[in-house]
Design a protein around this motif. Structure first.
Motif, PDB file in Angstrom:
ATOM      1  N   SER A   1       0.899  -1.190  -0.005  1.00  0.00           N
ATOM      2  CA  SER A   1      -0.074   0.012   0.029  1.00  0.00           C
ATOM      3  C   SER A   1       0.905   1.304   0.033  1.00  0.00           C
ATOM      4  CB  SER A   1      -0.897  -0.102   1.306  1.00  0.00           C
ATOM      5  OG  SER A   1       0.200   0.255   2.351  1.00  0.00           O
TER       6      SER A   1
ATOM      7  N   THR B   1      -9.862   0.461   8.502  1.00  0.00           N
ATOM      8  CA  THR B   1     -10.199  -0.169   7.167  1.00  0.00           C
ATOM      9  C   THR B   1      -9.407  -1.515   7.057  1.00  0.00           C
ATOM     10  OG1 THR B   1     -10.335   2.111   6.322  1.00  0.00           O
ATOM     11  CG2 THR B   1      -9.995   0.417   4.765  1.00  0.00           C
TER      12      THR B   1
ATOM     13  N   ASP C   1      -7.654   4.621   8.938  1.00  0.00           N
ATOM     14  CA  ASP C   1      -6.695   3.730   8.124  1.00  0.00           C
ATOM     15  C   ASP C   1      -6.992   2.400   8.818  1.00  0.00           C
ATOM     16  OD1 ASP C   1      -6.584   5.710   6.297  1.00  0.00           O
ATOM     17  OD2 ASP C   1      -4.708   6.020   6.980  1.00  0.00           O
ATOM     18  N   ARG C   2      -6.574   2.368  10.080  1.00  0.00           N
ATOM     19  CA  ARG C   2      -6.741   1.040  10.860  1.00  0.00           C
ATOM     20  C   ARG C   2      -7.705   0.510  10.826  1.00  0.00           C
ATOM     21  NH1 ARG C   2      -4.267   2.680  16.902  1.00  0.00           N
ATOM     22  NH2 ARG C   2      -4.342   4.728  16.070  1.00  0.00           N
TER      23      ARG C   2
ATOM     24  N   MET D   1      -0.408   5.552  12.750  1.00  0.00           N
ATOM     25  CA  MET D   1      -1.374   5.431  11.547  1.00  0.00           C
ATOM     26  C   MET D   1      -2.572   6.089  12.062  1.00  0.00           C
ATOM     27  SD  MET D   1      -2.720   2.181   9.439  1.00  0.00           S
ATOM     28  CE  MET D   1      -1.282   1.481   8.727  1.00  0.00           C
TER      29      MET D   1
ATOM     30  N   TRP E   1       0.940  -0.498  13.996  1.00  0.00           N
ATOM     31  CA  TRP E   1       0.084   0.637  13.590  1.00  0.00           C
ATOM     32  C   TRP E   1       1.008   1.877  13.733  1.00  0.00           C
ATOM     33  CZ3 TRP E   1      -3.336  -1.289  11.157  1.00  0.00           C
ATOM     34  CH2 TRP E   1      -4.149  -2.275  11.590  1.00  0.00           C
TER      35      TRP E   1
ATOM     36  N   PHE F   1       0.877   3.597   1.739  1.00  0.00           N
ATOM     37  CA  PHE F   1       1.311   4.148   3.242  1.00  0.00           C
ATOM     38  C   PHE F   1       2.750   3.546   3.580  1.00  0.00           C
ATOM     39  CE2 PHE F   1       1.973   3.067   7.721  1.00  0.00           C
ATOM     40  CZ  PHE F   1       1.686   4.277   8.269  1.00  0.00           C
TER      41      PHE F   1
END
Length: 290
Positions: free
Chosen positions: A172, A251, A248-249, A244, A237, A174
């Motif tokens: 991803s 998801t 987002d976590r 994060m 995380w 990120f």
């Protein structure tokens, strides 16, 4: 019964003017569905062609299909493959084949032999028992030979294609922001100080782990660590720039829940307490840390 322009198997059969049981037989032969515990399960292949589950207040859960569903029968023999036959096709012996299938989380070892997991059923696996010995084993629909996760696993194991297998494709955005520049005790290069501390902790505790493991699903989700001993993923995380975002976590967490994958979570605030935090969480999945 129409549900967002998709219809049940029986309704599709009626529309195509064939008997429902013949349509079910074709869907099974194509590897779109498998029969397990008296019900039909949608496979990854079936989902690829537009099949999905719906929950109906009166009829419960069932599978619906696009009205223009294409049933690909030409590419399949409809045969089931044992681990031995699968291995022959992929140039691996049966033992190694079962190890890779287990590592993908598709089968699990039990006292009686091998049991198919929920993810394994979706990949086209079916449980069998040897009548004489009562040993359990799993057979596979030949659609599994086209499964990209299995193909990648075999490529990674045999070391083929190592140069062209770019990491960029699967991770991803990120993760892409951070170069894997921190070198761990066991020689992994990781993307953050937090991952370095976790990797070193696992290594010193004798816990076998893989770094940056893509989940065996079609969505593009990569876990920080995978611990094959407990079939569990571990997600940190954070990054070198902070934590994060909660959205987002959430998801990512939802993906794990939807596919019933085991997950251990570590927050940046827990990095200085790994000795307290990790043994407890690992124990839940049967992993002992020294």
């Amino acid at each position: 019964m129409i549900v967002s322009e998709k219809i049940s198997t029986s309704a599709l059969a009626k529309m195509r003017q064939i008997e429902a049981k013949l349509l079910f037989a074709d869907l099974k032969r194509a590897g779109y569905i498998v029969r397990q515990d008296e019900k039909w399960i949608l496979t990854e292949e079936g989902a690829k062609f537009g099949g999905e589950y719906v929950d109906h207040p009166k009829f419960g859960q069932f599978i619906v299909w696009p009205t223009n569903l294409h049933i690909e029968l030409a590419a399949t023999s409809g045969k089931s493959y044992s681990a031995t036959l699968l291995g022959e096709k992929l140039k691996l012996n049966a033992k190694r084949m079962n190890q890779l299938l287990s590592e993908l989380g598709w089968i699990a070892k039990s006292e009686e032999g091998w049991s198919v997991t929920e993810a394994g059923i979706r990949a086209g696996g079916q449980q069998r028992t040897d009548k004489e010995t009562q040993n359990t084993f799993v057979v596979w629909h030949d659609v599994v030979l086209r499964n990209k996760h299995l193909k990648q696993s075999v490529i990674d194991f045999l070391g083929q294609d190592a140069e062209s297998h770019s990491t960029d494709k699967s991770y991803s955005s990120f993760r892409q922001k951070f170069e894997a520049k921190h070198r761990t005790l066991d020689g992994h290069y990781v993307r953050s100080k937090g991952e370095l501390l976790i990797d070193n902790w696992l290594y010193l505790a004798g816990v076998v782990h893989a770094y940056e493991r893509q989940l065996p699903i079609d969505q593009d989700v990569t876990s920080d660590f995978y611990l094959p001993g407990g079939k569990v993923y571990l997600q940190f995380w954070g990054s070198d720039t902070g934590e994060m975002a909660e959205a987002d976590r959430e998801t990512i967490r939802t993906v794990y829940e939807q596919h019933h994958f085991n997950l251990i979570e570590v927050k940046p605030s827990e990095l200085d307490k790994l000795d307290e935090v990790l043994p407890k969480r690992l124990r839940q999945f049967g992993i002992k840390a020294y």
